[in-house]
Design an enzyme around this catalytic site. Structure first.
Site, PDB file in Angstrom:
ATOM      1  N   LYS A 120     -36.837 -19.249   2.336  1.00 47.53           N
ATOM      2  CA  LYS A 120     -36.561 -18.461   3.535  1.00 47.53           C
ATOM      3  C   LYS A 120     -36.280 -19.415   4.684  1.00 47.53           C
ATOM      4  O   LYS A 120     -36.621 -20.599   4.643  1.00 47.53           O
ATOM      5  CB  LYS A 120     -37.738 -17.544   3.895  1.00 47.53           C
ATOM      6  CG  LYS A 120     -39.074 -18.255   4.212  1.00 47.53           C
ATOM      7  CD  LYS A 120     -39.223 -18.732   5.633  1.00 47.53           C
ATOM      8  CE  LYS A 120     -40.553 -19.447   5.868  1.00 47.53           C
ATOM      9  NZ  LYS A 120     -40.538 -20.283   7.080  1.00 47.53           N
ATOM     10  N   PRO A 155     -37.056 -27.917  -1.293  1.00 51.88           N
ATOM     11  CA  PRO A 155     -37.846 -29.067  -0.843  1.00 51.88           C
ATOM     12  C   PRO A 155     -39.198 -28.636  -0.270  1.00 51.88           C
ATOM     13  O   PRO A 155     -39.297 -27.605   0.407  1.00 51.88           O
ATOM     14  CB  PRO A 155     -36.973 -29.692   0.255  1.00 51.88           C
ATOM     15  CG  PRO A 155     -35.596 -29.165   0.026  1.00 51.88           C
ATOM     16  CD  PRO A 155     -35.764 -27.807  -0.586  1.00 51.88           C
ATOM     17  N   ASP A 156     -40.228 -29.429  -0.553  1.00 51.53           N
ATOM     18  CA  ASP A 156     -41.564 -29.172   0.007  1.00 51.53           C
ATOM     19  C   ASP A 156     -41.631 -29.638   1.454  1.00 51.53           C
ATOM     20  O   ASP A 156     -40.970 -30.600   1.838  1.00 51.53           O
ATOM     21  CB  ASP A 156     -42.631 -29.944  -0.791  1.00 51.53           C
ATOM     22  CG  ASP A 156     -42.900 -29.303  -2.140  1.00 51.53           C
ATOM     23  OD1 ASP A 156     -42.720 -28.075  -2.258  1.00 51.53           O
ATOM     24  OD2 ASP A 156     -43.294 -30.029  -3.073  1.00 51.53           O
ATOM     25  N   ALA A 177     -40.585 -28.455   4.149  1.00 45.13           N
ATOM     26  CA  ALA A 177     -39.368 -28.331   4.954  1.00 45.13           C
ATOM     27  C   ALA A 177     -39.315 -27.028   5.745  1.00 45.13           C
ATOM     28  O   ALA A 177     -38.304 -26.710   6.367  1.00 45.13           O
ATOM     29  CB  ALA A 177     -38.137 -28.446   4.051  1.00 45.13           C
ATOM     30  N   LEU A 234     -39.459 -23.999   4.444  1.00 46.48           N
ATOM     31  CA  LEU A 234     -38.639 -23.045   3.689  1.00 46.48           C
ATOM     32  C   LEU A 234     -39.467 -22.068   2.866  1.00 46.48           C
ATOM     33  O   LEU A 234     -38.911 -21.221   2.167  1.00 46.48           O
ATOM     34  CB  LEU A 234     -37.676 -23.812   2.771  1.00 46.48           C
ATOM     35  CG  LEU A 234     -36.704 -24.750   3.508  1.00 46.48           C
ATOM     36  CD1 LEU A 234     -35.967 -25.639   2.508  1.00 46.48           C
ATOM     37  CD2 LEU A 234     -35.713 -23.960   4.350  1.00 46.48           C
ATOM     38  N   GLY A 235     -40.791 -22.199   2.944  1.00 44.86           N
ATOM     39  CA  GLY A 235     -41.667 -21.224   2.299  1.00 44.86           C
ATOM     40  C   GLY A 235     -41.705 -21.303   0.792  1.00 44.86           C
ATOM     41  O   GLY A 235     -42.075 -20.321   0.130  1.00 44.86           O
ATOM     42  N   GLY A 236     -41.364 -22.448   0.206  1.00 43.48           N
ATOM     43  CA  GLY A 236     -41.290 -22.547  -1.253  1.00 43.48           C
ATOM     44  C   GLY A 236     -42.590 -22.201  -1.954  1.00 43.48           C
ATOM     45  O   GLY A 236     -42.602 -21.437  -2.920  1.00 43.48           O
ATOM     46  N   SER A 278     -45.159 -20.404  -0.817  1.00 47.18           N
ATOM     47  CA  SER A 278     -45.470 -18.984  -0.614  1.00 47.18           C
ATOM     48  C   SER A 278     -44.575 -18.109  -1.488  1.00 47.18           C
ATOM     49  O   SER A 278     -45.027 -17.113  -2.070  1.00 47.18           O
ATOM     50  CB  SER A 278     -45.264 -18.604   0.856  1.00 47.18           C
ATOM     51  OG  SER A 278     -46.175 -19.301   1.676  1.00 47.18           O
ATOM     52  N   ASP A 304     -47.118 -16.492   4.796  1.00 48.45           N
ATOM     53  CA  ASP A 304     -45.730 -16.121   4.483  1.00 48.45           C
ATOM     54  C   ASP A 304     -45.605 -15.290   3.204  1.00 48.45           C
ATOM     55  O   ASP A 304     -44.538 -14.737   2.931  1.00 48.45           O
ATOM     56  CB  ASP A 304     -44.854 -17.376   4.336  1.00 48.45           C
ATOM     57  CG  ASP A 304     -44.620 -18.092   5.661  1.00 48.45           C
ATOM     58  OD1 ASP A 304     -44.916 -17.500   6.715  1.00 48.45           O
ATOM     59  OD2 ASP A 304     -44.146 -19.241   5.633  1.00 48.45           O
TER      60      ASP A 304
END
Length: 282
Positions: A11, A93-94, A96, A98-100, A102, A135
């Protein structure tokens, strides 16, 4: 054994406002979240047995296995008569913004709910997800949204598609560290979401309240945003290191990419109104 691969999207925050600090130490925020077409792959394999074993193969994990959000999501709802193995292929990417993590937790909850026929509603899943991270409920609710409070108040909206150049420097930023250090000197005035209709105007007008603080602490991000902002509307996403430039027909993308600072990964992405974890399962 039952297996399924789900796609777990990133996101971005098209704006982020810090309203105030709560008595519990957390901050009330207002933000516009949308999904982008950058995904992790989550392969879920379920075995019906009484071992209740949880195995998560996540090659990028940099915390103890039982602190991984995917593992914690499994612990929350996996029935006792199932074991599960999850394989993660990371593309997001961690650190960053971007909510990876979550997104991965939410995708895990969605998968277990479906494969184990738990029939939990989105609201019930989101309430469970809120205990994993602020998130996570957004990824459960399956719509671009205005997100308020500590991620608990979600107002679905639909946005016209945006094309973006997403740029991620090779550094991670800790959300906890930012909010521990960030001083609320200029509080943003709370928007009355019910009175709004033209979200595109908000995207043009509003930035990320944390941007100045993050730029001051991180020269790499300051350099990156200075470069991107020469070409158009560029912002920091969330509380991470990722930055994005909103593209239009007047921007020469090759010129932007040629002069990016060193060690910056870039992705040409589009915004997406719905969570692909729900509608691209196989």
């Amino acid at each position: 054994m039952t297996s399924k691969i789900l796609y777990s999207p990133a996101k971005i925050n098209l704006f982020l406002r810090v309203i105030n600090q709560r008595d519990d130490g957390y901050h009330n925020l207002q933000s516009l979240f949308t999904y982008i077409d950058l995904y992790d792959e989550i392969k879920v394999s379920l075995h019906k047995d009484n071992k209740n074993q949880i195995i998560v193969n996540n090659p990028t994990l940099d915390c103890p296995a039982d602190e991984d959000l995917i593992f914690m999501a499994c612990k929350k709802i996996l029935p006792k008569n199932f074991s599960i193995e999850i394989d993660v292929k990371k593309n997001i990417p961690d650190g960053a913004g971007l909510g990876g993590g979550s997104s991965n937790a939410a995708t895990t909850l969605i998968a277990i709910n479906d494969l184990c026929n738990l029939n939990l509603s989105k609201k019930e899943l989101a309430n469970i997800g809120a205990h994993l991270g602020a998130d996570v409920p957004f990824f459960i609710h399956n719509n671009s949204a205005i997100v308020e409070g500590v991620g608990d108040k979600i107002t679905p909206i639909n946005l016209a598609p945006l094309k973006l150049l997403l740029c991620c420097p090779s550094l991670k930023i800790s959300t906890k560290d930012i909010f521990t250090s960030y001083k609320l000197t200029n509080k943003s005035k709370e928007l009355k979401i019910t009175a709004l209709s033209n979200y595109e105007d908000l995207i043009d007008e509003l930035g990320n309240d944390l941007e100045a603080f993050v730029r001051q602490k991180n020269p790499t991000i300051d350099d990156l945003l200075s470069h991107l902002q020469k070409f158009g509307l560029a912002k920091l996403t969330g509380t991470g290191s990722g930055c994005f430039l909103i593209l239009n027909e007047t921007i020469n993308l090759d010129e932007v990419k040629q002069n990016l600072p060193k060690n910056v990964r870039f992705y040409e992405v589009s915004s997406v109104n719905y969570n692909i974890a729900y509608n691209a399962q196989h």
